[in-house]
Design a protein around this motif. Sequence first.
Motif, PDB file in Angstrom:
ATOM      1  N   VAL A  71      -3.598  -1.950 -14.020  1.00 15.41           N
ATOM      2  CA  VAL A  71      -2.309  -1.540 -13.455  1.00 15.41           C
ATOM      3  C   VAL A  71      -2.255  -1.898 -11.970  1.00 15.41           C
ATOM      4  O   VAL A  71      -1.208  -2.339 -11.460  1.00 15.41           O
ATOM      5  CB  VAL A  71      -2.071  -0.032 -13.663  1.00 15.41           C
ATOM      6  N   GLY A  72      -3.368  -1.746 -11.271  1.00 12.89           N
ATOM      7  CA  GLY A  72      -3.421  -2.127  -9.859  1.00 12.89           C
ATOM      8  C   GLY A  72      -3.119  -3.601  -9.658  1.00 12.89           C
ATOM      9  O   GLY A  72      -2.420  -3.979  -8.708  1.00 12.89           O
ATOM     10  N   ALA A  73      -3.627  -4.447 -10.549  1.00 13.94           N
ATOM     11  CA  ALA A  73      -3.338  -5.881 -10.456  1.00 13.94           C
ATOM     12  C   ALA A  73      -1.854  -6.154 -10.687  1.00 13.94           C
ATOM     13  O   ALA A  73      -1.242  -6.989 -10.002  1.00 13.94           O
ATOM     14  CB  ALA A  73      -4.191  -6.641 -11.466  1.00 13.94           C
ATOM     15  N   MET A  74      -1.252  -5.437 -11.649  1.00 18.03           N
ATOM     16  CA  MET A  74       0.191  -5.581 -11.900  1.00 18.03           C
ATOM     17  C   MET A  74       0.991  -5.198 -10.651  1.00 18.03           C
ATOM     18  O   MET A  74       1.923  -5.896 -10.239  1.00 18.03           O
ATOM     19  CB  MET A  74       0.627  -4.673 -13.047  1.00 18.03           C
ATOM     20  N   MET A  75       0.623  -4.074 -10.053  1.00 23.43           N
ATOM     21  CA  MET A  75       1.355  -3.599  -8.888  1.00 23.43           C
ATOM     22  C   MET A  75       1.178  -4.535  -7.705  1.00 23.43           C
ATOM     23  O   MET A  75       2.131  -4.783  -6.947  1.00 23.43           O
ATOM     24  CB  MET A  75       0.894  -2.184  -8.526  1.00 23.43           C
ATOM     25  N   THR A  76      -0.009  -5.082  -7.540  1.00 24.80           N
ATOM     26  CA  THR A  76      -0.240  -6.036  -6.461  1.00 24.80           C
ATOM     27  C   THR A  76       0.708  -7.218  -6.579  1.00 24.80           C
ATOM     28  O   THR A  76       1.312  -7.661  -5.586  1.00 24.80           O
ATOM     29  CB  THR A  76      -1.704  -6.518  -6.487  1.00 24.80           C
ATOM     30  N   VAL A  78      -4.282  -9.102   0.457  1.00 21.84           N
ATOM     31  CA  VAL A  78      -5.045  -9.000  -0.789  1.00 21.84           C
ATOM     32  C   VAL A  78      -6.439  -9.603  -0.620  1.00 21.84           C
ATOM     33  O   VAL A  78      -7.444  -9.029  -1.075  1.00 21.84           O
ATOM     34  CB  VAL A  78      -4.287  -9.676  -1.944  1.00 21.84           C
ATOM     35  N   GLN A  79      -6.509 -10.740   0.050  1.00 21.29           N
ATOM     36  CA  GLN A  79      -7.807 -11.410   0.231  1.00 21.29           C
ATOM     37  C   GLN A  79      -8.765 -10.569   1.067  1.00 21.29           C
ATOM     38  O   GLN A  79      -9.977 -10.581   0.853  1.00 21.29           O
ATOM     39  CB  GLN A  79      -7.587 -12.772   0.887  1.00 21.29           C
ATOM     40  N   ASN A  80      -8.236  -9.798   2.013  1.00 22.72           N
ATOM     41  CA  ASN A  80      -9.080  -9.029   2.930  1.00 22.72           C
ATOM     42  C   ASN A  80      -9.166  -7.550   2.556  1.00 22.72           C
ATOM     43  O   ASN A  80      -9.639  -6.731   3.352  1.00 22.72           O
ATOM     44  CB  ASN A  80      -8.519  -9.148   4.363  1.00 22.72           C
ATOM     45  N   GLU A  81      -8.727  -7.187   1.360  1.00 20.05           N
ATOM     46  CA  GLU A  81      -8.654  -5.776   0.994  1.00 20.05           C
ATOM     47  C   GLU A  81     -10.029  -5.142   0.827  1.00 20.05           C
ATOM     48  O   GLU A  81     -11.013  -5.816   0.497  1.00 20.05           O
ATOM     49  CB  GLU A  81      -7.837  -5.603  -0.295  1.00 20.05           C
ATOM     50  N   ASP A  82     -10.056  -3.847   1.030  1.00 23.65           N
ATOM     51  CA  ASP A  82     -11.234  -3.029   0.760  1.00 23.65           C
ATOM     52  C   ASP A  82     -11.245  -2.745  -0.739  1.00 23.65           C
ATOM     53  O   ASP A  82     -10.298  -2.157  -1.267  1.00 23.65           O
ATOM     54  CB  ASP A  82     -11.139  -1.727   1.557  1.00 23.65           C
ATOM     55  N   LYS A  83     -12.290  -3.154  -1.418  1.00 25.05           N
ATOM     56  CA  LYS A  83     -12.334  -2.989  -2.874  1.00 25.05           C
ATOM     57  C   LYS A  83     -12.280  -1.518  -3.298  1.00 25.05           C
ATOM     58  O   LYS A  83     -11.861  -1.195  -4.410  1.00 25.05           O
ATOM     59  CB  LYS A  83     -13.594  -3.650  -3.463  1.00 25.05           C
ATOM     60  N   ASP A  84     -12.705  -0.622  -2.399  1.00 23.39           N
ATOM     61  CA  ASP A  84     -12.646   0.810  -2.708  1.00 23.39           C
ATOM     62  C   ASP A  84     -11.261   1.401  -2.453  1.00 23.39           C
ATOM     63  O   ASP A  84     -10.967   2.512  -2.894  1.00 23.39           O
ATOM     64  CB  ASP A  84     -13.683   1.581  -1.887  1.00 23.39           C
ATOM     65  N   PRO A  95      -7.852  -0.722  -2.552  1.00 24.34           N
ATOM     66  CA  PRO A  95      -7.163  -2.015  -2.589  1.00 24.34           C
ATOM     67  C   PRO A  95      -5.850  -2.001  -1.810  1.00 24.34           C
ATOM     68  O   PRO A  95      -5.264  -0.943  -1.547  1.00 24.34           O
ATOM     69  CB  PRO A  95      -6.917  -2.235  -4.081  1.00 24.34           C
ATOM     70  N   ALA A  96      -5.379  -3.189  -1.472  1.00 30.41           N
ATOM     71  CA  ALA A  96      -4.186  -3.329  -0.626  1.00 30.41           C
ATOM     72  C   ALA A  96      -2.963  -2.632  -1.218  1.00 30.41           C
ATOM     73  O   ALA A  96      -2.152  -2.042  -0.488  1.00 30.41           O
ATOM     74  CB  ALA A  96      -3.899  -4.814  -0.399  1.00 30.41           C
ATOM     75  N   TYR A  97      -2.821  -2.668  -2.547  1.00 34.00           N
ATOM     76  CA  TYR A  97      -1.632  -2.070  -3.167  1.00 34.00           C
ATOM     77  C   TYR A  97      -1.538  -0.571  -2.920  1.00 34.00           C
ATOM     78  O   TYR A  97      -0.460   0.031  -2.984  1.00 34.00           O
ATOM     79  CB  TYR A  97      -1.583  -2.368  -4.669  1.00 34.00           C
ATOM     80  N   LYS A  98      -2.694   0.064  -2.608  1.00 31.68           N
ATOM     81  CA  LYS A  98      -2.711   1.514  -2.405  1.00 31.68           C
ATOM     82  C   LYS A  98      -1.892   1.951  -1.186  1.00 31.68           C
ATOM     83  O   LYS A  98      -1.545   3.127  -1.055  1.00 31.68           O
ATOM     84  CB  LYS A  98      -4.150   2.007  -2.247  1.00 31.68           C
ATOM     85  N   LYS A  99      -1.557   1.015  -0.306  1.00 35.97           N
ATOM     86  CA  LYS A  99      -0.701   1.359   0.833  1.00 35.97           C
ATOM     87  C   LYS A  99       0.668   1.844   0.350  1.00 35.97           C
ATOM     88  O   LYS A  99       1.293   2.706   0.974  1.00 35.97           O
ATOM     89  CB  LYS A  99      -0.541   0.153   1.758  1.00 35.97           C
ATOM     90  N   TYR A 100       1.119   1.289  -0.776  1.00 32.54           N
ATOM     91  CA  TYR A 100       2.454   1.613  -1.292  1.00 32.54           C
ATOM     92  C   TYR A 100       2.428   2.356  -2.628  1.00 32.54           C
ATOM     93  O   TYR A 100       3.444   2.883  -3.061  1.00 32.54           O
ATOM     94  CB  TYR A 100       3.275   0.323  -1.437  1.00 32.54           C
ATOM     95  N   PHE A 101       1.267   2.388  -3.278  1.00 30.80           N
ATOM     96  CA  PHE A 101       1.119   3.095  -4.566  1.00 30.80           C
ATOM     97  C   PHE A 101      -0.257   3.745  -4.550  1.00 30.80           C
ATOM     98  O   PHE A 101      -1.246   3.156  -4.980  1.00 30.80           O
ATOM     99  CB  PHE A 101       1.269   2.106  -5.726  1.00 30.80           C
ATOM    100  N   MET A 102      -0.303   4.962  -4.035  1.00 37.08           N
ATOM    101  CA  MET A 102      -1.594   5.576  -3.689  1.00 37.08           C
ATOM    102  C   MET A 102      -2.130   6.575  -4.710  1.00 37.08           C
ATOM    103  O   MET A 102      -3.226   7.096  -4.543  1.00 37.08           O
ATOM    104  CB  MET A 102      -1.525   6.224  -2.301  1.00 37.08           C
ATOM    105  N   HIS A 103      -1.385   6.831  -5.784  1.00 35.79           N
ATOM    106  CA  HIS A 103      -1.833   7.828  -6.769  1.00 35.79           C
ATOM    107  C   HIS A 103      -2.149   7.149  -8.101  1.00 35.79           C
ATOM    108  O   HIS A 103      -1.912   5.954  -8.287  1.00 35.79           O
ATOM    109  CB  HIS A 103      -0.777   8.918  -6.947  1.00 35.79           C
ATOM    110  N   GLY A 104      -2.680   7.927  -9.030  1.00 34.78           N
ATOM    111  CA  GLY A 104      -3.016   7.390 -10.344  1.00 34.78           C
ATOM    112  C   GLY A 104      -1.773   7.100 -11.168  1.00 34.78           C
ATOM    113  O   GLY A 104      -0.687   7.618 -10.901  1.00 34.78           O
ATOM    114  N   THR A 105      -1.944   6.289 -12.199  1.00 34.46           N
ATOM    115  CA  THR A 105      -0.821   5.876 -13.040  1.00 34.46           C
ATOM    116  C   THR A 105      -0.572   6.849 -14.175  1.00 34.46           C
ATOM    117  O   THR A 105       0.567   7.025 -14.610  1.00 34.46           O
ATOM    118  CB  THR A 105      -1.086   4.479 -13.639  1.00 34.46           C
ATOM    119  N   SER A 106      -1.615   7.485 -14.682  1.00 33.03           N
ATOM    120  CA  SER A 106      -1.478   8.301 -15.893  1.00 33.03           C
ATOM    121  C   SER A 106      -2.409   9.501 -15.854  1.00 33.03           C
ATOM    122  O   SER A 106      -3.484   9.449 -15.257  1.00 33.03           O
ATOM    123  CB  SER A 106      -1.807   7.470 -17.141  1.00 33.03           C
TER     124      SER A 106
END
Length: 430
Positions: free
Chosen positions: A320-325, A339-345, A347-358
Motif C-alpha cells: 500500500v505504501g508503494a501505491m501511495m508513493t 523517494v530515492q533519499n527516503e528513510d526506509k524506517d 518512507p517519504a509517503y509518510k509525510k502525507y499518509f502517516m497512519h496504517g491502512t487497515s
Amino acid sequence: MKYDQIDRKLFIKNRKNFMAQMKPSSLAVFNSNDIYPVSADSTMPFQQHRDIYYLSGVDQEESILVLFPDCPKENHREILFLKETNDHIAVWEGEKLTKEAAFETSGVKTVYWLKDMEKVMFELMTQCDTVYINTNEHYRANVETETREDRYTKWLKQKYPAHAVAKSNPILQRLRSVKDPIEIDLMQKACNITEKGFRRLLDFVKPGVWEYEIEAELMHEFLRNRSKGFAYTPIIAAGNNANVLHYVVNNQQCKDGDLILLDVGAEYANYSSDMTRTIPVGGRFSKRQKEVYNAVNHVKKEASKLLVPGTDWAEYHKEVGAMMTSELLSLKLLDKADVQNEDKDWPAYKKYFMHGTSHNIGLDTHDYGILTEPMQENMVFTVEPGIYIPEEKFGVRLEDDLVIQKSGEPFNLMGNIPIEVDEIEDIMNS
C-alpha cells in the motif's frame, strides 16, 4: 437494550470454541465492566466488557461467566453469576436479567446470584488445577484504570495461590478475529445505520453549518435506528482540522470551499462500524480537491484487493505504501529525490499518509487480531488510506469495512454508501 435479541446459538458456539482450547482440568473466568463514576452520584453510560459479551450475550453490570469444561458436576461446566434482581430494582433501575432471561440470552443453564459466588467458586477451585485470567493484551491497549476484571483477578490469585495461571487473551484474539455469520449480519446492520446517517448529512451540509450540528444529525439518525450511538468518538473535521488525525472537538464552522472529513460509525448490539468520507461543504469539489480525492480512492480500491486469505500484514502495508508513493508523485507532493533519499524506517509517503491502512474491526472498533499471522476468511478489516496536506488546508481519508472471502475480492459491508465524486456531488446538489 435497543437492539433485537441475538440468537443465543452464537454465544453457545463461542463458548464451545473457547473451551476446546483450554488445558485439562482448567477453569476460566470473565467479568463485566464497572459502571464508572463521574462525580457526586453521576455515572458514565455502561459499556459491557466485550469478552463476557462475546461468550454469553449478557449485557449488564456485575455479571461473571465461569467456564469449566472438565468439572465433575455437569451443571457447573458453564455458570453465570448475576446481580440479583427484585421488584425494587425493577422500579428504580429498570428490569435486570432473571435466571430465565439469562438462559434465553446466553444458553447457560446454571445461573446463580452474585451473593453465592465465593461459596460456589471455592468448590470449583478445589476441582481444577489451572485458572484462566482475562488480561487486556491488545496491541493498542493503554489502560491506567483498574478494572473490575483486574480486581477479580487479584482476589482470585490471592485466595488461591497454589493454582497454575493461564491467559484467556491469546485464545480470544484468534477466536474473535474470525467472525461468525451472525456477527457479520450484526456488523452489516451497524454499517446500514451508518449509511442512513451519511445520506442524511448529504442533504444537510451547506456553508455555515457547524461541525457539532453534523454530529447531532448523525446521532439523531443512529438513535432512531436502534443504535446506542457512535461506535467511537466521531471525527468531524472541516478544512485544516482534517490534518489533525484524532480531531474530536467538532466545534468549528464549515465554510464554502472547505472539505469535511467525517470519520464516524454507528454501533449495533455492541458491534462497530467504521466509515470515513470526505465531502465538500459547498457541494462541489475543486479541481485540486478532486485530484487528491481520486488518488485516495484509487489506493483504497487497490488496497482492498489485497485483503485475501494468506495476506501478510506487514507486506500488505509495504504494498500500500508503494501505491501511495506513486499517487503522491503524480500529485507533485513528492519528487523522485524524496523517494530515492527516503528513510526506509519512515518512507517519504509518510509525510502525507502517516497512519496504517487497515485494522481489525468487530466488537471493538480496533478489534482483536494477531497481526503476525496470515489473514483468514471471515476476518473483517477496515481500509482507510488518506492524504493530508496542511499547506493546502485540507485532508482526504476514505474508509470502508470489508469481510475477507474464501476466494476473490473481499465483501464490502459499506458497498451501498456513496463514495465516488460524482455520486456525492449529485446527491448534494439534487
